[in-house]
Each structure stands twice: as C-alpha cells, then as structure tokens.
Scaffold this motif. Structure first.
Motif, mmCIF file in Angstrom:
data_model
loop_
_atom_site.group_PDB
_atom_site.id
_atom_site.type_symbol
_atom_site.label_atom_id
_atom_site.label_comp_id
_atom_site.label_asym_id
_atom_site.label_seq_id
_atom_site.Cartn_x
_atom_site.Cartn_y
_atom_site.Cartn_z
ATOM 1 N N VAL A 161 13.052 -27.517 112.083
ATOM 2 C CA VAL A 161 12.558 -26.150 111.916
ATOM 3 C C VAL A 161 11.132 -26.041 112.465
ATOM 4 O O VAL A 161 10.760 -25.024 113.074
ATOM 5 N N ASP A 162 10.336 -27.088 112.285
ATOM 6 C CA ASP A 162 8.979 -27.100 112.839
ATOM 7 C C ASP A 162 8.994 -26.831 114.349
ATOM 8 O O ASP A 162 8.066 -26.199 114.889
ATOM 9 N N ARG A 163 10.008 -27.302 115.026
ATOM 10 C CA ARG A 163 10.036 -27.206 116.486
ATOM 11 C C ARG A 163 10.143 -25.769 116.980
ATOM 12 O O ARG A 163 9.697 -25.465 118.085
ATOM 13 N N PHE A 164 10.796 -24.875 116.190
ATOM 14 C CA PHE A 164 11.006 -23.525 116.712
ATOM 15 C C PHE A 164 10.477 -22.415 115.800
ATOM 16 O O PHE A 164 10.613 -21.238 116.123
ATOM 17 N N ILE A 165 9.836 -22.769 114.697
ATOM 18 C CA ILE A 165 9.482 -21.746 113.713
ATOM 19 C C ILE A 165 8.507 -20.697 114.259
ATOM 20 O O ILE A 165 8.513 -19.541 113.819
ATOM 21 N N ASP A 166 7.711 -21.058 115.246
ATOM 22 C CA ASP A 166 6.745 -20.095 115.790
ATOM 23 C C ASP A 166 7.268 -19.380 117.031
ATOM 24 O O ASP A 166 6.539 -18.588 117.639
ATOM 25 N N ASP A 167 8.532 -19.618 117.401
ATOM 26 C CA ASP A 167 9.080 -19.023 118.621
ATOM 27 C C ASP A 167 9.612 -17.610 118.416
ATOM 28 O O ASP A 167 9.667 -16.825 119.362
ATOM 29 N N GLY A 168 10.069 -17.302 117.197
ATOM 30 C CA GLY A 168 10.624 -15.983 116.933
ATOM 31 C C GLY A 168 12.069 -15.822 117.354
ATOM 32 O O GLY A 168 12.682 -14.775 117.108
ATOM 33 N N TRP A 436 22.519 -17.336 117.763
ATOM 34 C CA TRP A 436 21.165 -16.864 118.053
ATOM 35 C C TRP A 436 20.616 -16.052 116.893
ATOM 36 O O TRP A 436 21.281 -15.146 116.390
ATOM 37 N N VAL A 437 19.413 -16.405 116.469
ATOM 38 C CA VAL A 437 18.741 -15.681 115.388
ATOM 39 C C VAL A 437 17.338 -15.286 115.859
ATOM 40 O O VAL A 437 16.785 -15.886 116.793
ATOM 41 N N GLU A 438 16.797 -14.280 115.183
ATOM 42 C CA GLU A 438 15.460 -13.778 115.542
ATOM 43 C C GLU A 438 14.641 -13.548 114.279
ATOM 44 O O GLU A 438 15.193 -13.363 113.195
ATOM 45 N N TRP A 439 13.310 -13.529 114.438
ATOM 46 C CA TRP A 439 12.408 -13.222 113.334
ATOM 47 C C TRP A 439 11.017 -12.944 113.917
ATOM 48 O O TRP A 439 10.746 -13.228 115.097
ATOM 49 N N ASP A 440 10.185 -12.387 113.100
ATOM 50 C CA ASP A 440 8.798 -12.116 113.513
ATOM 51 C C ASP A 440 7.924 -13.271 113.029
ATOM 52 O O ASP A 440 7.691 -13.422 111.820
ATOM 53 N N PRO A 441 7.407 -14.101 113.938
ATOM 54 C CA PRO A 441 6.596 -15.256 113.503
ATOM 55 C C PRO A 441 5.375 -14.862 112.673
ATOM 56 O O PRO A 441 4.897 -15.654 111.847
ATOM 57 N N GLN A 442 4.878 -13.638 112.889
ATOM 58 C CA GLN A 442 3.715 -13.209 112.120
ATOM 59 C C GLN A 442 4.024 -13.089 110.629
ATOM 60 O O GLN A 442 3.120 -13.103 109.795
ATOM 61 N N ARG A 443 5.314 -12.954 110.312
ATOM 62 C CA ARG A 443 5.712 -12.809 108.908
ATOM 63 C C ARG A 443 6.146 -14.138 108.298
ATOM 64 O O ARG A 443 6.637 -14.167 107.166
ATOM 65 N N ASN A 444 5.995 -15.219 109.016
ATOM 66 C CA ASN A 444 6.388 -16.521 108.465
ATOM 67 C C ASN A 444 5.598 -16.799 107.186
ATOM 68 O O ASN A 444 4.357 -16.765 107.205
ATOM 69 N N PRO A 445 6.271 -17.067 106.083
ATOM 70 C CA PRO A 445 5.545 -17.285 104.815
ATOM 71 C C PRO A 445 4.471 -18.357 104.895
ATOM 72 O O PRO A 445 3.410 -18.238 104.284
ATOM 73 N N GLU A 446 4.684 -19.399 105.708
ATOM 74 C CA GLU A 446 3.709 -20.481 105.737
ATOM 75 C C GLU A 446 2.438 -20.108 106.500
ATOM 76 O O GLU A 446 1.419 -20.792 106.387
ATOM 77 N N ARG A 447 2.482 -19.037 107.273
ATOM 78 C CA ARG A 447 1.250 -18.557 107.901
ATOM 79 C C ARG A 447 0.350 -17.900 106.857
ATOM 80 O O ARG A 447 -0.852 -17.810 107.028
ATOM 81 N N MET A 448 0.998 -17.428 105.799
ATOM 82 C CA MET A 448 0.232 -16.784 104.724
ATOM 83 C C MET A 448 -0.057 -17.743 103.577
ATOM 84 O O MET A 448 -0.986 -17.542 102.820
ATOM 85 N N CYS A 449 0.779 -18.802 103.486
ATOM 86 C CA CYS A 449 0.598 -19.752 102.384
ATOM 87 C C CYS A 449 0.977 -21.133 102.891
ATOM 88 O O CYS A 449 2.157 -21.409 103.118
ATOM 89 N N ALA A 450 0.014 -21.987 103.080
ATOM 90 C CA ALA A 450 0.258 -23.292 103.696
ATOM 91 C C ALA A 450 1.221 -24.154 102.894
ATOM 92 O O ALA A 450 1.892 -25.026 103.441
ATOM 93 N N GLU A 451 1.318 -23.914 101.580
ATOM 94 C CA GLU A 451 2.164 -24.768 100.743
ATOM 95 C C GLU A 451 3.656 -24.557 100.996
ATOM 96 O O GLU A 451 4.483 -25.370 100.588
ATOM 97 N N VAL A 452 4.004 -23.441 101.648
ATOM 98 C CA VAL A 452 5.417 -23.133 101.829
ATOM 99 C C VAL A 452 6.123 -24.227 102.621
ATOM 100 O O VAL A 452 7.218 -24.655 102.295
ATOM 101 N N ARG A 453 5.462 -24.701 103.693
ATOM 102 C CA ARG A 453 6.110 -25.715 104.520
ATOM 103 C C ARG A 453 6.341 -26.994 103.736
ATOM 104 O O ARG A 453 7.383 -27.626 103.841
ATOM 105 N N ASP A 454 5.357 -27.404 102.981
ATOM 106 C CA ASP A 454 5.435 -28.678 102.268
ATOM 107 C C ASP A 454 5.620 -28.450 100.776
ATOM 108 O O ASP A 454 4.912 -29.027 99.949
#
Length: 787
Positions: A161-168, A436-454
């Motif tokens: 997931v790390d590999r593509f999470i910022d691609d949208g 194929w799936v899509e999302w807005d990377p700006q809304r990724n929870p871990e961009r707002m809260c670093a603990e989400v990823r880990d």
C-alpha cells in the motif's frame, strides 16, 4: 425417471423437469434435454461475469440437468451440492484436475516432452489414500501454526500500500492483490521467491489448461507454460530436499516422507508442489479482488466496515459467499445415483456449481442480498465441504482480513474507477484480471494523522470462521403496539432506513435482551413482502427466563436493539397440495406468516387458532380480514376447543401440518398424527423442556470425527457441543437448548438419544443427524460424526 418419455406430456411421471419445452437432444440416461440445458455453456460471457445469475433458471426450475455442450451433469442447489461433497465415495474427486477441454495431439506431445505427470493431490485423490495423507500434512494449517504468518502478511500489506498510496489511482490486482498472496504462498510452502511475472504466467496457464477452453492455436503455448511449471516445481523440490529442516509446508512433507514413505511419496510431493502454488495463491488473490470489487460496489457497506473494523471477519465470509473465487468443482459418479429426482448413471461427470449453491434462497435468506451481518454466511461452499474441504481456508481468511483492515484504515475514501471487468475464461476459478480504484491523496488519513499508517493496535485476526454470537445487526424500534393482553408487537427497522434482508415464513430473529449473554428468539410475524421492517410479538411471561420481561419493561420507541438473523428452521413447503396450520396462543406468530404466504400463492389451506380468551389472542381481526372462512377460531372461554383427534382422524396424502404453541398442544398433536406419514407434522417450539445435565444419570461416550480423524471424549457432565469446542472443532450454536437447530451435525454411525425439539419423527428414525447441544449417544456407545 424412465427412458421412454412422451414429449407431449406436460410433466413426465416422477420427473421434476417440465417436459413441455424440450430440445431434440437426450441425456445419457435417455431423458430429453430442455432448451436451456442444451444452451448452457460455462465459457459464455454470462457465466464468466456472474455464474450464480447465469444458472438462476436451473436453481429455480431444473436444479440438476445434463449439458450436451460440456458432457457433464450440472448441479446447482445447496443441499444437493453439500450432499455430494459429503459422500466422497459415491462422488469421486478424481476428475477435479482433469482437463475439462481435451487438447490436441501437438499440445499433448509438448506436455510429454517436459515429462509432465501431475498425479494425485489432496484435491483429486480417492480413499483410502486421501485421508492418511491429509492427516499427515495437516498440522501446518492449524490455527496455532498459522498465527506465525500473521506479522509477515501485515508487513507485506503495509509495504505494498505504501507503494501507491500517494498516487490516487491503482490497479489493485496488478499492484498488490496478485503479488502479495503469491509471496505469502511461497513463504508458507517454503519455496524460494522467484520471478513473480513468470509464476503468474505459469499459474494462469495451469488454470486455462485444466479448467479452460484454450483455442487450438493457444494450446501449444499453454502446454509449454504448464510443462515449464512442472519442471520448475521439480527443481525447487530437489533444492528443498537438500535442506529438509528449513521452514515451509513442503519441507514438512519431506520430513513426513521419512516417517511415512508409503503415504507421502515422491510423485505425490512433486504434484503437490505444483498444485500447492496455485491453490495457496491464486484463489486468495482472486477472492480478495472479488471482495474489494463487491465492497466498493456497495459504498454504504464499505463505510460500515471502515467505521467498525470488527465487522471485517464476517464481511470476508459474506464476500466469499456472495462472490467467491471458486465458481464450481467437479466430481465423478462411481455408481448409479439420484440427484434432485434425476437418475444419474455411474461414470457420469458432474459440474457442481458451488457459486450457485451460495445463492440458493433455500439455505440463505434473500441470497442475492449482500449482507455482511448474515449470520450463516460461513455456511458457504466456496471452500468445499467435508473430507476434501480446502485445508488452506484459514490462511486465506487471515490474508483477506488483513488486506481489508489495511485498506479500510488507510484508504477509506477509495472508490471504484469506471471500467469493464474481464475474467480468465474457465469453469471454476474467477477473479477480475484488473481492479482499478481511485481516491484523493489529499484526503489520506495518514496525511492528517501520522499514527494511521503505523497503527499500534491492529484488529484481531480471527483464524477460522466467525462465531454467530459475534455477528449482530442494529435495528431501531419504530413502533410498539399492544396487540393483546400482555403482548406487544415491535416493528424494527434499519437505522439508516435501508431495506432489511428478506425472510420466509417460519423465520425467527434473536434479540439481545440487555446483554449479549441474554439472547431470546422471536418468530417474525409481519408480511414477508415488507423488506423495510421486521415485526415480532412478545408475550410477557412471568415465569420465563427474563427476556420478555426485559423487553416489556425497558424497550421504547426509538431505542436501538441488537439482533441476529433471520434464520429459518421451520420452513414452509410451498409444493404441498394442502396445508393445515395450527396455532395456540403466541404460537400464532410464525403461523400467521405462513397463512399470509399460503393465501398469496393461492394454496389450499386452513388456519386453526386456539386461545383461552379473545383478549389474549393477538391479530384476530387482521387474520379474519385476510383469511375469511379459512380461519377457524377456538376460544376456550367461549366453549370452543380445537378437536384435534377429529381434525386429524383421516390422513390426507399431500397434506402438511404446521403447528406452533404450548407444549401440551404440541404433545397432543404428536399423538393425533401418529398414524399420518412420518413427515406430515412439523412443529415449532418456543419453550424447551430440556433441563441441565444430571451427571449421575448420564453416561460418558466418545465420538469419532470422520473428516478430522480424531476421537473426542464426552464426559457425563458435559454436552457434546462443549466437548467439540474444547477440541478446537467449530460448531455453530445459538439457543443451546435444542430449540433452534443451528448446532446440527451429520451422524454416520451409532444410535442417538435425541433430546431436541427440532427434528421430526422421520428424521429421528433415520438417525442421520443430531443436535450437539443436547442429544447424546444411546447407552454410552460410540458415535461417528461427519466433522
């Protein structure tokens, strides 16, 4: 079924198939083939896109039919397919890996040039060889052993997931769901990681070669890929022999070969190496892709599991049921046998469409509904059943749970991209080639809260099927209506206003009455056609177990309750010539729904309703308006009693009697129906006479679990259900009083002391099933169960 059939006859005598519309073709047993059966082709787009819908007509009208195009008998209903899995002697798995489409001489010569000799595996081996090998190789699949793989699966899921999470945008199949299960499979098997793309090519080629219909010009290329796969498997096995103490299931098999060389042979290990890579990888990859596609096609369900990850284990089961990766299996009839009233000759090949069984309304209420709170979702046949059930099922469940947890936590705003879904054409294994799936990377929870990823506390993975007691559905009390003295009717709706699962007459739900350990069952009494609410009627019982008193004292309009179900162990047989419906007191609840259904279908029926006084009998006016002269009221304080001996004096062939009410009424009915056929009377009990075990009056006994190969001791102070659970054998249960039928198991040998109130007389006499929560072995003898 006879071979001499007049095609002009409306329906042939004894044949379940409508003979008014027949093709010119005949099945091997001489029976004409219907036009739809003649047209059946599993390689058509309809089957590839949606197998259960493609055979819906068969499931409803012609559940077992012969396919001239395929040369197989096709079986589509749940009970028939489960019975086939159960009886692996009559229905041999030996053709499970046979090419469903014969290939030409050139392709066969190519396979021979590679020394291709795929032989017996756990999938396609008969007894007596199969079970000793299965037992010898089972330990690495136990829950305790599988737990060791969980950290690796979590790390892989996070890494990918790390590999593509910022691609949208991502193709989940290409970028994760194919490679991660393959890596896990290789790790589990102990195979050194090789070129992923090459192994993917090999795996697809094996699927097409075995279950597909490759064109003549494709067959040679497929044969080369399969031949290379075979040689690759052999080379890896040779490397493993040099270090047999290394971790991995194949090394475990090599060590077992030292102990049991006659059981775990060289040819067996080579075949299992190749088949194991496919089995441990491809089905899980496809199952997860199907699950993600299904969840994202239902955004409200996706939001639910994102908000409440505890729903994920049962969501996995419902995804496996509704859109699993295994569409069908194959079996060979070893003797003349009857399936769904059709005579099947010995030597017949069967395509058993498990995906159709998983959509059978006879077993799964409102089967087409995608319902992650379905309490019998894990009854699905995606993993097979019985002696040949998939050994890796719990590894697949663990992977799918972890993948869903990672996606819901890190990409809850994911959505499906616009696309057309394609599948590798074959009869048995299915998953989208791309997702194929899509999302807005700006809304990724871990961009707002670093603990989400880990996230430090992952959702606990349940290794095994989820417990029914853990699956609840929230409902809101929309209305409470007094309907008789001491009786209120509750109308329950979904909190978000969405439709509830459809139900059939005789169904009940379990209501948590204040706490999870105080659950009570109530029959549904509304209109089965009303999908927006469940309705129950609750009698306040002063001498009850506290559930009804809690509801009367505490439940108010607007309250949120937790329920389970609906389930139906008291199903109405709509094919009967006549119905006699008998209710006493609050027993009118399931009977009223049956009467409503009988009236809607235009069936011949009579409704007899007894009570002490009118004021204590709910629904009288409603019933009178609906049923008119078919309603017969018997009110004690008005001098009216139901004369059961007179009513049931003369047995009527084709008539079914349904009854629900007080114990005394039901006991009297059993006496009055003693001279009727064994299956004429069906009763629903709402109270149990089962008391606590008295060890001084009980005998210990033992049970042999045929499929597991173990023996369980049941002491005098313990139920069979508790003994099985202590032995780590999953058996579902609800009431644990012999009332509901959910803990039923199949009996292969031994005499049962039946103590439940679920089985009818004929079922008890047949001695082929029992309720583990209360029934025991007669005289302390040994029982053999199909577990």
């Amino acid at each position: 079924m006879t071979t001499a059939i007049d095609p002009r006859a409306p329906v042939a005598t004894g044949c379940p198939v409508d003979h008014r519309a027949l093709s010119a073709q005949a099945a091997p047993n001489g029976c004409p083939v219907s036009h739809r059966a003649a047209a059946f082709d599993p390689f058509e787009e309809g089957y590839q896109q949606d197998p259960p819908d493609y055979v819906r007509w068969a499931r409803e009208q012609e559940p077992t039919f012969y396919s001239p195009k395929l040369g197989y008998w096709v079986v589509t209903r749940y009970e028939s397919i489960k019975a086939i899995f159960r009886d692996h002697h009559t229905f041999s798995p030996s053709i499970a890996l046979e090419k469903i489409t014969p290939t030409g001489d050139e392709a066969n010569a190519v396979l021979a040039s590679y020394g291709f000799a795929l032989n017996r595996t756990l999938v396609n081996e008969d007894e007596p060889a199969h079970m000793p090998r299965r037992r010898a190789l089972m330990d690495p699949f136990t829950p305790d052993e599988l737990k060791h793989h969980e950290p690796m699966v979590r790390a892989l899921a996070r890494e990918y997931v790390d590999r593509f999470i910022d691609d949208g945008r991502a193709d989940l199949v290409d970028q994760m769901l194919w490679e991660v299960p393959l890596t896990v499979a290789l790790h589990f098997l102990g195979v050194p990681e090789e070129d992923m793309d090459t192994l993917r090519e090999y795996s697809i080629a094996h699927t097409v070669n075995t279950w597909g219909r490759p064109k003549p010009e494709e067959q040679v290329a497929v044969a080369h890929a399969v031949g290379n796969f075979w040689q690759f498997a052999g080379k890896v096995l040779d490397k493993m022999r040099q270090d047999p103490e290394a971790p991995g299931w194949m090394q475990y098999g090599i060590r077992k070969q030292r102990e049991q060389p006659e059981v775990v042979t060289d040819s067996y290990l080579h075949s299992m190496m190749m088949a194991g890579i496919v089995a441990a990888h491809e089905t899980t990859a496809n199952a997860t892709a199907n699950a993600m596609k299904l969840l994202l096609q239902h955004p409200s369900v996706w939001r639910e599991i994102c908000e409440d990850p505890s729903l994920i284990p049962n969501a996995v089961e419902e995804c496996l049921r509704h859109n699993g990766s295994v569409a069908a299996w194959r079996r060979l009839a070893t003797k003349d046998v009857q399936i769904d009233g059709i005579e099947i000759p010995a030597g017949s090949k069967l395509l058993i469409v498990t995906s159709s069984a998983n959509h059978d309304d006879r077993h799964f209420a409102d089967a087409d509904l995608f319902d992650i709170r379905r309490d019998n979702a894990s009854d699905h046949l995606t993993f097979g059943y019985g002696a040949h059930q998939c050994m890796g099922k719990n590894l697949a469940r663990m992977e799918m749970q972890i993948f869903l947890e990672e996606f819901t936590r890190r990409l809850p705003h994911m959505r499906l991209a616009e696309q057309q879904f394609s599948y590798v054409p074959n009869t048995s294994f299915r998953g989208p080639e791309h997702l194929w799936v899509e999302w807005d990377p700006q809304r990724n929870p871990e961009r707002m809260c670093a603990e989400v990823r880990d996230a430090a506390v992952p959702v606990p993975v349940r290794i095994g099927e989820p417990s029914r007691h853990a699956i609840t559905r929230p409902v809101v009390v929309e209305r409470i209506t007094p309907v008789a003295d001491g009786i209120v009717q509750l109308r329950l709706v979904a909190p978000d206003g969405r439709p509830l699962p459809r139900w059939t007459p005789g169904s009940h739900i379990d209501v948590e009455c204040g706490s999870p350990d105080r659950s009570r069952q109530y029959s549904l009494c509304g209109d089965p056609a009303d999908t927006h609410a469940f309705e129950i009627a609750v009698l306040r019982e002063a001498d009850g177990r506290g559930g009804s008193a809690w509801i009367h004292a505490n439940v108010r309009v607007g309250d949120r309750l937790k329920i389970r179900g609906p389930r139906n162990h008291f199903r109405l047989d709509e094919s009967r010539d006549k119905l006699v419906l008998i209710a006493g007191g609050i027993g009118i609840t399931p009977i009223s729904a049956m009467a409503r259904r009988a009236q809607a279908l235009g069936l011949d029926y009579a409704l007899h309703y007894s009570g002490r006084r009118r004021s204590a009998m709910p629904f009288i006016d409603e019933l009178a308006a609906l049923h008119g002269e078919r309603l017969h009221l018997h009110v004690s304080d008005e001098g009216g009693r139901n004369d059961l001996p007179a009513l049931l004096a003369t047995p009527e062939p084709g008539t079914q009697i349904y009854a629900c009410g007080p114990v005394r009424m039901l006991q009297a009915l059993e006496v009055c129906c003693a001279h009727w056929s064994d299956d004429a009377l069906r009763m629903e009990h709402f109270e149990s006479t089962l008391g606590a075990l008295d060890p001084s009056k009980e005998q210990a006994f033992e049970v042999e679990l045929k499929d597991s190969g173990i023996v369980v001791q049941v002491p005098a102070d313990q139920t069979l259900l508790h003994a099985l659970r202590a032995a780590n054998i999953d058996v579902q249960s609800d009431c644990e009083e012999g009332l509901c039928g959910s803990c039923e198991v199949r009996v292969l040998a031994g005499e049962v002391d039946h103590r439940d109130v679920v089985l009818i007389r004929a079922e008890r006499d047949a001695n082929q099933k029992m309720m583990t929560c209360c029934s025991r072995a007669c005289g302390g003898q040994r029982l053999v169960l199909e577990l």
